[in-house]
Design an enzyme around this catalytic site. Structure first.
Site, short mmCIF file in Angstrom:
data_model
loop_
_atom_site.label_atom_id
_atom_site.label_comp_id
_atom_site.label_asym_id
_atom_site.label_seq_id
_atom_site.Cartn_x
_atom_site.Cartn_y
_atom_site.Cartn_z
N GLU A 132 -5.42 -4.96 10.68
CA GLU A 132 -4.36 -3.97 10.88
C GLU A 132 -4.60 -3.22 12.18
O GLU A 132 -5.35 -2.24 12.21
CB GLU A 132 -4.36 -2.97 9.73
N SER A 170 3.42 -2.28 10.30
CA SER A 170 4.88 -2.37 10.46
C SER A 170 5.46 -3.72 10.06
O SER A 170 6.39 -4.21 10.69
CB SER A 170 5.27 -2.01 11.90
N HIS A 202 -9.46 1.23 4.97
CA HIS A 202 -8.18 1.38 5.67
C HIS A 202 -8.37 2.32 6.87
O HIS A 202 -9.14 3.28 6.79
CB HIS A 202 -7.13 1.94 4.70
N LYS A 261 0.08 4.31 -0.25
CA LYS A 261 -0.51 5.50 0.37
C LYS A 261 -0.24 6.73 -0.49
O LYS A 261 -0.27 6.64 -1.71
CB LYS A 261 0.03 5.65 1.81
N GLY A 275 2.55 2.11 10.81
CA GLY A 275 3.52 3.20 10.65
C GLY A 275 4.25 3.56 11.94
O GLY A 275 4.92 4.59 12.01
N GLU A 308 -6.69 4.67 7.99
CA GLU A 308 -6.44 6.10 7.71
C GLU A 308 -7.65 6.73 7.06
O GLU A 308 -7.94 7.91 7.29
CB GLU A 308 -5.18 6.24 6.83
N ASN A 310 0.87 -1.18 0.00
CA ASN A 310 0.00 0.00 0.00
C ASN A 310 0.91 1.23 0.00
O ASN A 310 1.52 1.56 1.01
CB ASN A 310 -0.87 -0.05 1.27
P1 PGA Z 1 2.86 0.20 7.68
O1 PGA Z 1 1.40 0.42 7.06
O2 PGA Z 1 3.39 -1.09 7.09
O3 PGA Z 1 3.66 1.40 7.25
O4 PGA Z 1 2.70 0.09 9.15
C1 PGA Z 1 0.52 -0.65 6.87
C2 PGA Z 1 -0.78 -0.17 6.29
O5 PGA Z 1 -1.22 0.92 6.66
O6 PGA Z 1 -1.40 -0.85 5.45
#
Ligand code: PGA
Length: 251
Positions: free
Chosen positions: A167, A213, A95, A11, A173, A97, A9
């Protein structure tokens, strides 16, 4: 029986030049991997460019979101039809976010999942608890509510066509991955929910990814868990080399 999925992803990262460089580097690094479904989710603006570079590679393209109507007066939105037209086979939906910054709810997620399925896309349906919810002992309740809300009215025959991504928001992140045991516990619980809401066959067939992560250093331990069928990768999917070593988790 469940083919692993490793999805990147991107983003809000990568212009077209950066996207082309990434794919040019990635494809040869993973070209011999046939037993993993590899998915890349770039920003809408570079989908068509990335698609051209992916032709013949066997890699899959995903949108990071979609709207629930195929067309209409909805400024700024992108539809399942438009994603397919741009070469996508998958789409990320719900997601955290989007839930946090863009008002996504279980109800809008449900509408988007239905639209994506109707449009022939494979949705990657994201769920997960916040740190506060985990510390309050609410993780399982939150997952139950999100799964029940997201899947409302979706028939069994469509559920096993989707991919679910667990997640935990506190792991996204932050560099803080759920331990293998924490992730497995949540995945097992979610598979149990699928068998409660549908049946055991559907639960056994549906792929559940972990996200938060994920990096080359922790993918092996996660993939060794019986109910973890792959990963949704953010930060570590931005460099071809680290994404490729996650895809090559078996080696
Ligand atoms: P990350 O993000 O691997 O940077 O923690 C995962 C995601 O948001 O799908």
């Amino acid at each position: 029986m469940r083919k692993p999925v490793i999805a990147g992803n991107w983003k809000l990262f990568k212009t077209s030049g950066e996207a082309v460089d990434f794919v040019t580097e990635l494809v040869p690094l993973v070209k011999d991997i046939i037993d993993v479904e590899i998915v890349i989710a770039p920003a809408f603006t570079v989908l068509a460019t990335v698609q051209k570079k992916l032709e013949g590679s066997g890699l899959h393209l995903a949108g990071q979101d979609c709207f629930w109507e195929n067309e209409g007066a909805y400024t700024g939105e992108v539809s399942p039809l438009m994603l397919s037209d741009a070469g996508c086979s998958h789409v990320i939906i719900g997601h955290s976010e989007r839930r946090l910054y863009f008002g996504e709810t279980d109800d809008t997620v449900n509408k988007k999942l239905k639209a994506a399925l109707k449009g022939g896309l494979t949705p990657i349906f994201c769920i997960g608890e916040t740190l506060e919810e985990r510390e309050a002992g609410d993780t399982f309740n939150v997952l139950r509510t999100q799964i029940a809300g997201g899947l409302k009215g979706i028939p069994a025959g469509n559920v096993n066509r989707m991919v679910i991504a667990y997640e935990p928001v506190w792991a996204i992140g932050t560099g803080k991955t759920a331990s293998d045991g924490q992730a497995q516990e949540a995945h097992k619980f979610m598979r149990g929910l699928l068998s409660e809401f549908y049946d055991w066959t559907i639960a056994e067939e549906t792929r559940i990814l972990y996200g938060g992560s994920v990096k080359p250093e922790n993918i092996k331990g996660l993939m060794a868990q019986p109910d973890i069928d792959g990963a949704l990768v953010g930060g570590a999917s931005l460099k071809a080399e680290s994404f490729a070593s996650i895809v090559r988790f078996k080696q």
